[in-house]
Motif scaffolding. Structure first.
Motif, short mmCIF file in Angstrom:
data_model
loop_
_atom_site.label_atom_id
_atom_site.label_comp_id
_atom_site.label_asym_id
_atom_site.label_seq_id
_atom_site.Cartn_x
_atom_site.Cartn_y
_atom_site.Cartn_z
N ALA A 53 0.86 -1.18 0.00
CA ALA A 53 0.00 0.00 0.00
C ALA A 53 0.89 1.23 0.00
CB ALA A 53 -0.89 -0.01 1.24
N THR A 54 0.71 2.10 -0.98
CA THR A 54 1.59 3.26 -1.12
C THR A 54 0.80 4.56 -1.22
OG1 THR A 54 1.59 2.91 -3.51
CG2 THR A 54 3.42 1.96 -2.26
N GLY A 55 -0.23 4.67 -0.43
CA GLY A 55 -1.04 5.89 -0.48
C GLY A 55 -1.78 5.98 -1.80
N ILE A 56 -1.62 7.08 -2.49
CA ILE A 56 -2.35 7.28 -3.74
C ILE A 56 -1.76 6.50 -4.91
CG2 ILE A 56 -3.20 9.54 -3.05
CD1 ILE A 56 -1.04 10.73 -4.93
N TYR A 57 -0.52 6.07 -4.82
CA TYR A 57 0.14 5.45 -5.97
C TYR A 57 -0.35 4.04 -6.28
CZ TYR A 57 3.24 9.40 -5.29
OH TYR A 57 3.73 10.66 -5.13
N HIS A 58 -0.92 3.33 -5.33
CA HIS A 58 -1.38 1.97 -5.60
C HIS A 58 -2.84 1.90 -6.04
CE1 HIS A 58 -3.05 2.22 -1.49
NE2 HIS A 58 -3.92 1.33 -1.93
N ARG A 59 -3.56 2.99 -5.95
CA ARG A 59 -5.00 2.97 -6.24
C ARG A 59 -5.31 2.61 -7.69
NH1 ARG A 59 -6.66 8.29 -2.86
NH2 ARG A 59 -6.25 7.41 -0.81
N CYS A 60 -4.56 3.13 -8.62
CA CYS A 60 -4.81 2.86 -10.04
C CYS A 60 -4.61 1.38 -10.35
CB CYS A 60 -3.88 3.72 -10.89
SG CYS A 60 -4.28 3.72 -12.63
N ILE A 61 -3.55 0.80 -9.85
CA ILE A 61 -3.29 -0.62 -10.12
C ILE A 61 -4.34 -1.50 -9.43
CG2 ILE A 61 -1.65 -0.84 -8.22
CD1 ILE A 61 -0.23 -2.90 -9.79
N GLU A 62 -4.74 -1.13 -8.23
CA GLU A 62 -5.75 -1.89 -7.51
C GLU A 62 -7.07 -1.91 -8.29
OE1 GLU A 62 -6.33 -2.02 -2.90
OE2 GLU A 62 -7.34 -0.25 -3.70
N THR A 63 -7.47 -0.77 -8.80
CA THR A 63 -8.69 -0.67 -9.59
C THR A 63 -8.58 -1.48 -10.88
OG1 THR A 63 -9.09 1.54 -8.70
CG2 THR A 63 -10.28 0.95 -10.69
N GLY A 64 -7.44 -1.36 -11.54
CA GLY A 64 -7.24 -2.09 -12.80
C GLY A 64 -7.28 -3.60 -12.62
N ALA A 73 -3.28 -8.92 -3.42
CA ALA A 73 -3.14 -8.69 -1.98
C ALA A 73 -2.36 -7.40 -1.79
CB ALA A 73 -2.41 -9.85 -1.32
N ARG A 74 -2.95 -6.49 -1.04
CA ARG A 74 -2.28 -5.23 -0.70
C ARG A 74 -1.67 -5.43 0.68
NH1 ARG A 74 -6.53 -1.84 -0.81
NH2 ARG A 74 -6.87 -2.21 1.40
N VAL A 75 -0.37 -5.22 0.79
CA VAL A 75 0.37 -5.52 2.02
C VAL A 75 0.78 -4.21 2.70
CG1 VAL A 75 2.42 -6.68 2.92
CG2 VAL A 75 1.27 -7.59 0.92
N ASN A 76 0.71 -4.21 4.02
CA ASN A 76 1.16 -3.08 4.80
C ASN A 76 2.68 -2.97 4.68
OD1 ASN A 76 2.18 -1.52 6.98
ND2 ASN A 76 0.33 -1.90 8.15
N PRO A 77 3.22 -1.83 4.23
CA PRO A 77 4.67 -1.70 4.05
C PRO A 77 5.47 -1.96 5.33
CG PRO A 77 3.55 0.16 3.08
CD PRO A 77 2.52 -0.63 3.82
N ARG A 78 4.94 -1.58 6.46
CA ARG A 78 5.66 -1.80 7.72
C ARG A 78 5.80 -3.29 8.01
NH1 ARG A 78 3.57 1.58 12.34
NH2 ARG A 78 5.01 3.06 11.43
N GLN A 79 4.75 -4.07 7.76
CA GLN A 79 4.81 -5.50 7.99
C GLN A 79 5.80 -6.16 7.03
OE1 GLN A 79 0.62 -6.36 7.62
NE2 GLN A 79 0.46 -6.70 9.82
N ALA A 80 5.81 -5.73 5.79
CA ALA A 80 6.76 -6.29 4.82
C ALA A 80 8.19 -5.99 5.25
CB ALA A 80 6.49 -5.73 3.42
N ARG A 81 8.44 -4.77 5.70
CA ARG A 81 9.79 -4.38 6.14
C ARG A 81 10.20 -5.19 7.37
NH1 ARG A 81 8.83 0.57 7.48
NH2 ARG A 81 8.56 1.18 5.33
N ARG A 82 9.28 -5.35 8.32
CA ARG A 82 9.57 -6.12 9.54
C ARG A 82 9.86 -7.58 9.20
NH1 ARG A 82 10.50 -1.87 11.90
NH2 ARG A 82 9.04 -0.86 13.29
N PHE A 83 9.12 -8.14 8.25
CA PHE A 83 9.36 -9.52 7.84
C PHE A 83 10.78 -9.67 7.29
CE2 PHE A 83 9.47 -12.74 4.51
CZ PHE A 83 9.11 -13.86 5.24
N CYS A 84 11.18 -8.74 6.41
CA CYS A 84 12.52 -8.81 5.83
C CYS A 84 13.60 -8.64 6.90
CB CYS A 84 12.68 -7.73 4.76
SG CYS A 84 11.70 -8.05 3.30
N GLU A 85 13.36 -7.73 7.82
CA GLU A 85 14.33 -7.55 8.91
C GLU A 85 14.44 -8.80 9.76
OE1 GLU A 85 12.79 -4.14 10.91
OE2 GLU A 85 13.65 -2.74 9.46
N GLY A 86 13.31 -9.46 10.02
CA GLY A 86 13.32 -10.69 10.80
C GLY A 86 14.02 -11.82 10.08
N GLU A 87 13.82 -11.91 8.78
CA GLU A 87 14.50 -12.94 8.00
C GLU A 87 16.00 -12.72 8.02
OE1 GLU A 87 13.43 -15.73 5.94
OE2 GLU A 87 11.90 -15.48 7.46
#
Length: 103
Positions: A53-64, A73-87
């Motif tokens: 999810a990137t604010g306004i930038y992901h809306r067009c792709i989501e609609t398309g 699946a729209r993913v929370n950026p913080r969760q994705a970052r935390r997952f990578c840090e944990g890995e």
């Protein structure tokens, strides 16, 4: 493992990566780019498209993608970052496999 396309969304471009074929494509982040991405995703027959999810930038792709009936699946950026840090932490925490706890 489900076959997926991951998308990195920026203000101007959509960088898409098809996991199983290791194919990279770049599209404009506008209606025409979202339409082209949707047609490509449908052609690949992947089970899901994943993006942050990137604010306004992901809306067009989501609609398309929704208009073309493509699962996403729209993913929370913080969760994705935390997952990578944990890995990263989990892999390099122990010097050898003997030091790694079982399980």
């Amino acid at each position: 493992m489900e076959d997926t396309i991951g998308i990195d969304i920026s203000k101007d471009t959509l960088d898409a990566y098809w996991l199983s074929s290791r194919e990279h494509r770049q599209f404009c982040d506008d209606k025409a780019g979202a339409k082209a991405l949707a047609f490509w995703a449908r052609k690949t027959e992947v089970s899901r498209v994943i993006f942050e999810a990137t604010g306004i930038y992901h809306r067009c792709i989501e609609t398309g993608l929704a208009q073309h009936g493509i699962s996403f699946a729209r993913v929370n950026p913080r969760q994705a970052r935390r997952f990578c840090e944990g890995e990263r932490f989990g892999r390099h925490r122990f010097k050898t496999n003997r030091e790694r706890p079982a399980g």
